[in-house]
Design an enzyme around this catalytic site. Structure first.
Site, mmCIF file in Angstrom:
data_model
loop_
_atom_site.group_PDB
_atom_site.id
_atom_site.type_symbol
_atom_site.label_atom_id
_atom_site.label_comp_id
_atom_site.label_asym_id
_atom_site.label_seq_id
_atom_site.Cartn_x
_atom_site.Cartn_y
_atom_site.Cartn_z
ATOM 1 N N SER A 1 0.870 -1.183 0.000
ATOM 2 C CA SER A 1 0.000 0.000 0.000
ATOM 3 C C SER A 1 0.907 1.233 0.000
ATOM 4 O O SER A 1 2.075 1.147 0.403
ATOM 5 C CB SER A 1 -0.843 0.004 1.274
ATOM 6 O OG SER A 1 -1.482 1.255 1.460
ATOM 7 N N TYR B 1 -2.888 -1.004 10.390
ATOM 8 C CA TYR B 1 -2.710 -1.160 8.940
ATOM 9 C C TYR B 1 -1.349 -0.622 8.504
ATOM 10 O O TYR B 1 -0.602 -1.281 7.766
ATOM 11 C CB TYR B 1 -3.843 -0.413 8.227
ATOM 12 C CG TYR B 1 -3.930 -0.634 6.735
ATOM 13 C CD1 TYR B 1 -4.598 -1.739 6.214
ATOM 14 C CD2 TYR B 1 -3.365 0.270 5.839
ATOM 15 C CE1 TYR B 1 -4.696 -1.933 4.838
ATOM 16 C CE2 TYR B 1 -3.460 0.087 4.464
ATOM 17 C CZ TYR B 1 -4.134 -1.014 3.973
ATOM 18 O OH TYR B 1 -4.233 -1.206 2.614
HETATM 19 P P1 NAD Z 1 -11.238 -6.401 -0.632
HETATM 20 O O1 NAD Z 1 -11.922 -6.243 0.687
HETATM 21 O O2 NAD Z 1 -12.012 -6.144 -1.875
HETATM 22 O O3 NAD Z 1 -10.570 -7.848 -0.741
HETATM 23 C C1 NAD Z 1 -9.863 -8.406 0.323
HETATM 24 C C2 NAD Z 1 -9.751 -9.896 0.095
HETATM 25 O O4 NAD Z 1 -9.054 -10.458 1.224
HETATM 26 C C3 NAD Z 1 -11.114 -10.602 0.041
HETATM 27 O O5 NAD Z 1 -11.095 -11.626 -0.938
HETATM 28 C C4 NAD Z 1 -11.239 -11.226 1.420
HETATM 29 O O6 NAD Z 1 -12.044 -12.390 1.475
HETATM 30 C C5 NAD Z 1 -9.784 -11.574 1.689
HETATM 31 N N1 NAD Z 1 -9.557 -11.794 3.116
HETATM 32 C C6 NAD Z 1 -9.718 -10.915 4.129
HETATM 33 N N2 NAD Z 1 -9.462 -11.518 5.308
HETATM 34 C C7 NAD Z 1 -9.118 -12.800 5.025
HETATM 35 C C8 NAD Z 1 -8.763 -13.931 5.807
HETATM 36 N N3 NAD Z 1 -8.720 -13.888 7.151
HETATM 37 N N4 NAD Z 1 -8.505 -15.091 5.171
HETATM 38 C C9 NAD Z 1 -8.575 -15.176 3.812
HETATM 39 N N5 NAD Z 1 -8.901 -14.152 3.033
HETATM 40 C C10 NAD Z 1 -9.180 -12.969 3.629
HETATM 41 O O7 NAD Z 1 -9.952 -5.429 -0.535
HETATM 42 P P2 NAD Z 1 -8.991 -4.791 -1.634
HETATM 43 O O8 NAD Z 1 -9.173 -3.329 -1.572
HETATM 44 O O9 NAD Z 1 -9.092 -5.496 -2.925
HETATM 45 O O10 NAD Z 1 -7.587 -5.073 -0.942
HETATM 46 C C11 NAD Z 1 -6.666 -6.046 -1.409
HETATM 47 C C12 NAD Z 1 -5.279 -5.668 -0.901
HETATM 48 O O11 NAD Z 1 -4.898 -4.406 -1.432
HETATM 49 C C13 NAD Z 1 -5.189 -5.532 0.617
HETATM 50 O O12 NAD Z 1 -3.979 -6.069 1.080
HETATM 51 C C14 NAD Z 1 -5.219 -4.036 0.824
HETATM 52 O O13 NAD Z 1 -4.580 -3.650 2.017
HETATM 53 C C15 NAD Z 1 -4.448 -3.578 -0.394
HETATM 54 N N6 NAD Z 1 -4.681 -2.188 -0.770
HETATM 55 C C16 NAD Z 1 -5.929 -1.747 -1.060
HETATM 56 C C17 NAD Z 1 -6.098 -0.426 -1.407
HETATM 57 C C18 NAD Z 1 -7.446 0.124 -1.742
HETATM 58 O O14 NAD Z 1 -7.550 1.359 -1.828
HETATM 59 N N7 NAD Z 1 -8.459 -0.694 -1.964
HETATM 60 C C19 NAD Z 1 -5.011 0.443 -1.454
HETATM 61 C C20 NAD Z 1 -3.747 -0.044 -1.147
HETATM 62 C C21 NAD Z 1 -3.594 -1.366 -0.812
#
Ligand code: NAD
Length: 255
Positions: free
Chosen positions: A137, A150
């Protein structure tokens, strides 16, 4: 044909990466807690004519992580590319931050990537090929208030990424992190309402004044850009590209 294991591959960024990898001929194991995960895997397999298996392993539990990697090795043959993408978020001031949320965020966003990497390491080392891609991130490089767990976990991923790059170097195992700014996924939709409460603002103001305030390019990051970067990092051509933190953040970390 190569195989990739993508945690959190059934939602948001992970699902976008899964689609791009499948479109490029990768067989996949997608993991996630979504109830329709098995259906998502079937749809990806049918659309892209590749093998896609699903694991509902809960990444809070190291033994379930090891079983997931075994499942991938049994059903796909081997894991060439590991994408550590699953993540969760919780937003609160530090003095009100629930301890169980701290523990869960550290477990899912940081420790699970150690356990997955450890489980795939032996096979990658033997085959002298491995690509580990951590979806970190902008918060692996910069801090924001109300996100103690986080930001700590994502900074931890930066350290893990660099250590794995060093240890993997003799074996053609690379490890890199992608550091996105805000991407409009279910994780961010939840944050918009949480941040609105924490900052006592409307949701529209949170998007404009809190989230995109830090991104000079005033748009959410496109999932496709992250998936394209992941494909590049996964490529056999990228053997010299290791130990990096790749920002895709609309200029946030330039400040
Ligand atoms: P999302 O909520 O759409 O997806 C998260 C995924 O992680 C889901 O499939 C969920 O089931 C899975 N997950 C969560 N807890 C779990 C567990 N205990 N066991 C197994 N699976 C689990 O989120 P996203 O925005 O697509 O985020 C994906 C990654 O990108 C994360 O690591 C997040 O920190 C990172 N990220 C997101 C953003 C953003 O703005 N969306 C920005 C920077 C980084």
């Amino acid at each position: 044909m190569k195989n990739a294991l993508i945690t959190g591959g059934t939602s948001g960024i992970g699902l976008g990466i899964a689609g791009h990898f499948a479109a490029n001929g990768y067989n996949l194991l997608v993991n996630g807690l979504e109830r329709n995960g098995a259906d998502i895997a079937k749809e990806l397999a049918a659309e892209y004519k590749v093998k896609v298996v699903f694991s509902s392993a809960n990444l809070m539990h190291p033994e379930q992580i090891r079983e997931m990697v075994q499942q991938a090795e049994q059903e796909l043959g081997q894991v060439d590319v590991l994408v550590n993408n699953a993540g969760i978020q919780y937003v609160a001031p530090v003095d009100e931050f629930p301890e169980d949320k701290w523990d869960a965020i550290l477990a899912v966003n940081l420790s699970s990537s150690f356990h997955t990497s450890k489980a795939v390491w032996k096979g990658m080392k033997e085959r002298k090929f491995g690509r580990i891609i951590n979806i970190a991130s902008a918060h692996a490089l910069r801090a924001s208030e109300f996100k103690a767990a986080y930001v700590a976990a994502k900074h931890g991923i930066a350290g893990l990424t660099k250590v794995l790059a060093l240890e993997g170097a003799p074996y053609n195992i690379t490890c890199n992190a992608i550091c996105p700014g805000y991407v409009r996924t279910p994780l961010v939709e939840a944050q918009i309402s949480d941040q609105a409460k924490a900052h006592q603002m409307s949701e529209a103001d949170v998007i404009e004044k809190v989230m995109l305030k830090k991104q000079p390019v005033k748009q959410f990051v496109d999932v496709c850009a992250i998936a394209q970067m992941a494909l590049l990092l996964a490529s056999p051509m990228s053997s010299q590209l290791t130990g990096t933190m790749m920002p895709i953040d609309g200029g946030w970390s330039a400040q």
